[in-house]
Design a protein around this motif. Sequence first.
Motif, short mmCIF file in Angstrom:
data_model
loop_
_atom_site.label_atom_id
_atom_site.label_comp_id
_atom_site.label_asym_id
_atom_site.label_seq_id
_atom_site.Cartn_x
_atom_site.Cartn_y
_atom_site.Cartn_z
N ILE A 37 0.83 -1.21 0.00
CA ILE A 37 0.00 0.00 0.00
C ILE A 37 0.86 1.26 0.00
N SER A 38 1.98 1.24 0.68
CA SER A 38 2.82 2.45 0.75
C SER A 38 3.39 2.84 -0.60
N ASP A 39 3.45 1.90 -1.55
CA ASP A 39 3.96 2.21 -2.89
C ASP A 39 2.95 2.99 -3.73
N ILE A 40 1.65 2.86 -3.42
CA ILE A 40 0.64 3.49 -4.25
C ILE A 40 -0.08 4.65 -3.57
N SER A 41 0.23 4.94 -2.33
CA SER A 41 -0.43 6.01 -1.60
C SER A 41 0.56 7.13 -1.28
N PRO A 42 0.14 8.39 -1.51
CA PRO A 42 1.03 9.49 -1.15
C PRO A 42 1.33 9.49 0.36
N ASN A 43 2.47 10.02 0.72
CA ASN A 43 2.88 10.03 2.14
C ASN A 43 1.95 10.84 3.02
N THR A 44 1.18 11.77 2.43
CA THR A 44 0.32 12.63 3.22
C THR A 44 -0.95 11.95 3.69
N LEU A 45 -1.29 10.81 3.10
CA LEU A 45 -2.49 10.08 3.50
C LEU A 45 -2.13 8.71 4.05
N THR A 46 -2.88 8.28 5.03
CA THR A 46 -2.70 6.94 5.56
C THR A 46 -3.63 6.02 4.78
N ALA A 47 -3.08 4.95 4.23
CA ALA A 47 -3.87 4.03 3.42
C ALA A 47 -3.78 2.63 3.99
N ALA A 48 -4.82 1.84 3.67
CA ALA A 48 -4.84 0.45 4.15
C ALA A 48 -5.59 -0.40 3.14
N ASP A 49 -5.35 -1.69 3.21
CA ASP A 49 -6.10 -2.66 2.41
C ASP A 49 -7.51 -2.72 2.98
N GLY A 50 -8.51 -2.66 2.13
CA GLY A 50 -9.90 -2.67 2.58
C GLY A 50 -10.47 -4.06 2.82
#
Length: 85
Positions: A37-50
Motif C-alpha cells: 500500500i505504501s507504494d501506491i499512496s502518497p505520504n500525506t495520506l494513511t492508506a490500508a487494504d480494505g
Amino acid sequence: MSTPVGTTIYRSIQATDKDAGVNGLVEYFIVEGSQNISDISPNTLTAADGFGVFAIAYPHQGQVTVVKTLDYERTQRYYLTVVAS
C-alpha cells in the motif's frame, strides 16, 4: 460524519461473461490486496487494504458495503482488490 456499518458505498461493479444463462453469471469477491500500500499512496495520506473492512454480501450484485467502523483520523484511504469470477 461517519459511514454506518452496512452502508452500500459502491453499486456499479460490472463484468461480463460471454456464456449464456447461468454459465454467464458473474460473482464478485473482495480479496486481500497483494501490493504494498505504501507504494501506491502518497505520504500525506494513511492508506490500508480494505479487505475485511468492506464486503460484497451478495456476490452476483457486486455492491460493496462497509462491515467495520471507519476511522478517518487513522486511515484516510482504502484500496480494494475485487475479483470477478
